[in-house]
Design a protein around this motif. Structure first.
Motif, PDB file in Angstrom:
ATOM      1  N   LEU A 375       0.800  -1.225   0.000  1.00 12.11           N
ATOM      2  CA  LEU A 375       0.000   0.000   0.000  1.00 12.11           C
ATOM      3  C   LEU A 375       0.832   1.274   0.000  1.00 12.11           C
ATOM      4  O   LEU A 375       0.298   2.347  -0.309  1.00 12.11           O
ATOM      5  N   ALA A 376       2.083   1.208   0.366  1.00 13.46           N
ATOM      6  CA  ALA A 376       2.962   2.375   0.449  1.00 13.46           C
ATOM      7  C   ALA A 376       2.318   3.471   1.290  1.00 13.46           C
ATOM      8  O   ALA A 376       1.895   3.214   2.418  1.00 13.46           O
ATOM      9  N   LEU A 377       2.193   4.667   0.752  1.00  8.67           N
ATOM     10  CA  LEU A 377       1.716   5.805   1.538  1.00  8.67           C
ATOM     11  C   LEU A 377       0.247   5.721   1.910  1.00  8.67           C
ATOM     12  O   LEU A 377      -0.231   6.507   2.742  1.00  8.67           O
ATOM     13  N   GLN A 378      -0.479   4.781   1.323  1.00  7.85           N
ATOM     14  CA  GLN A 378      -1.897   4.645   1.665  1.00  7.85           C
ATOM     15  C   GLN A 378      -2.135   3.666   2.807  1.00  7.85           C
ATOM     16  O   GLN A 378      -3.282   3.443   3.209  1.00  7.85           O
ATOM     17  N   ALA A 379      -1.073   3.082   3.358  1.00  2.75           N
ATOM     18  CA  ALA A 379      -1.224   2.242   4.548  1.00  2.75           C
ATOM     19  C   ALA A 379      -1.681   3.102   5.722  1.00  2.75           C
ATOM     20  O   ALA A 379      -1.359   4.286   5.817  1.00  2.75           O
ATOM     21  N   ALA A 380      -2.434   2.496   6.625  1.00  2.56           N
ATOM     22  CA  ALA A 380      -2.936   3.230   7.794  1.00  2.56           C
ATOM     23  C   ALA A 380      -1.800   3.533   8.763  1.00  2.56           C
ATOM     24  O   ALA A 380      -0.945   2.680   9.031  1.00  2.56           O
ATOM     25  N   SER A 381      -1.794   4.743   9.293  1.00  2.71           N
ATOM     26  CA  SER A 381      -0.790   5.154  10.273  1.00  2.71           C
ATOM     27  C   SER A 381      -1.289   4.860  11.684  1.00  2.71           C
ATOM     28  O   SER A 381      -2.472   5.061  11.985  1.00  2.71           O
TER      29      SER A 381
END
Length: 457
Positions: A375-381
């Protein structure tokens, strides 16, 4: 991947645990002596047909190394063959399928890092033009099978290539088809090492996301944005991944040494040759019970070699290695060390970065490691929102750290400008992997050959 050229060559027999800990203690230095080293690997291909050149063929990897000596590089031999070069800009070495690596010299600032990279890439272009070779800036071979790739004549790699299929499904892909950018940083003390290790281990998935650049396998999208990062999850569980103990009370040099002692061995280097010790125990070696060298005990140099065969996302030697990023374009070669120096070499930034991640649980770390390759930058933080949101906060911290460092070039610019590509990705959420996937499904018309035209150095 570290090579024998990097070893310190200490011949003292290890008699006490303190000698192993001393390897880490020797790295501690005051802040005015901190340096940054940058390593980057490149895919070498023939311009005419995009084929991977072998070592021996005319105009191949051996000739590439030989031609680089015109720029002052000195050959390093193994078994009578040139397998690396050394010079004032560090070392040039080969990955198992001929990926071409510059392990840069320890430098004071990122301006120097970029100048070093410029010199190296200019040399690569000049030699490549004569040999019909060029260099691709991806984190993974986009269109080649394992069987289409050559093998370099290095004894260490022979052992690893035999061993990898015994311990994971993707280890051969890691060796033969991946490329990375890596930044190496210093620490002032054991406590400073611990603080930097914790922040960089926590934020390694963010670096993976920002540098995601390996979305293709054998000519098609592979379902990942950083397939290189995913590969490490099925390479060898005994020597890869995140290290939860880094965040536990009491972590320090000794705890990392215990971890390294539990990493199975690959080899022992004796009399110019690599002895296969794959899967054996360094603890047995310390006791003089290593089956391939019965009665012998390790030298300090063997311990240093062994440390280079552990592959966690952050690795401790006599410095800390940031290992989460895919290979990428020239501006990424400068951006990665700028990212980590901004976070780790300024006390205000280091503390601010820790405040962002100190509440993360082991489950948070594990989830990020699992999700980010896809997901790269779209992974949940763990902080809410996505890693894109986290990236904005972290980059603001890194930017402040670089501003306070105030390392200026001849035009009076700080190192902050090197974060530019990362700020753009944080603003848009679009990584280079995303851009290539859009091109593949759009204007490339599914033609993977276009990647060579657009993603070469």
């Amino acid at each position: 991947m570290s090579n024998k050229i990097d070893a310190l060559g200490d011949d003292a027999i290890i008699e006490t645990r303190d000698q192993m800990i001393a390897t880490f203690e020797a790295g501690a230095k005051p802040a005015d002596r901190w340096r940054v080293g940058t390593e980057h690997e490149k895919i070498v291909y023939r311009i005419a047909d995009h084929r991977a050149p072998s070592y021996e063929e005319p105009g191949g990897i051996r000739d590439l190394l030989d031609a680089m000596t015109a720029y002052g590089w000195e050959p390093v031999l193994e078994g009578g063959k040139v397998i690396a070069l050394k010079g004032s800009d560090g070392a040039i070495s080969l990955e198992p399928a001929g990926q071409f690596e510059l392990s840069g010299a320890p430098l004071d600032n990122i301006h120097q890092t970029c100048a070093e990279s410029n010199r190296h890439l200019k040399q690569c272009h000049e030699v490549g033009d004569k040999l019909g070779l060029a260099f691709l800036s991806l984190g993974f071979w986009p269109d080649k099978t394992r069987d289409e790739l050559p093998r370099m004549p290095k004894g260490r790699y022979d052992i690893m290539l035999r061993h990898m299929p015994r311990v994971g499904n993707l280890g051969l892909d890691m060796m033969l088809r991946t490329c990375t950018i890596q930044a190496n940083v210093d620490y002032a003390s054991e406590a400073d090492m611990v603080a930097k290790f914790r922040v960089s281990m926590a934020l390694q998935p963010l670096a993976t996301a920002l540098f995601a650049n390996s979305p293709f396998t054998e000519g098609k999208p592979n379902g990942f944005k950083s397939f290189r990062s995913h590969i490490w999850t099925d390479t060898d569980p005994h020597r890869t991944g995140t290290l939860p103990f880094v965040f536990e009370d009491g972590f320090g040099y000794e705890r990392y040494a215990d971890y390294a002692l539990d990493v199975p061995m690959y080899f022992v280097y004796r009399d110019g040759k690599y002895i296969d010790a794959a899967g054996l125990s360094f603890r047995d070696f310390l006791a003089g019970k290593l089956s391939v060298l019965p009665g012998q005990k390790p030298k300090v140099g063997d311990w240093i070699d062994h440390l280079s065969t552990a592959f966690p996302e952050v690795r401790l030697k006599s410095y800390l290695e940031m290992r989460g990023a895919d290979g990428g374009r020239w501006d990424r070669i400068c951006a990665l060390p700028a990212f980590w120096v901004g976070l780790l070499y300024d006390s205000v930034a280091l503390d601010a970065a820790w405040q962002l991640v100190k509440h993360w649980t082991p489950e948070d770390h594990a989830r990020l490691r699992a999700e980010v390759p896809r997901l790269a930058l779209q992974a949940a933080s763990p902080n809410g929102g996505t890693l894109q949101d986290l990236a904005k906060s972290v980059l603001a911290v890194a930017d402040g750290g670089l501003a306070r460092r105030a390392r200026l070039n001849g035009s009076g610019d700080t190192e902050q400008g090197f974060l530019g590509p990362l700020h753009e990705m944080a603003a848009t959420g679009v990584t280079n992997a995303d851009k290539m996937l859009a091109a593949f499904n759009g204007r490339w018309g599914g033609d993977m050959a276009k990647v060579y035209a657009e993603e070469s150095y």
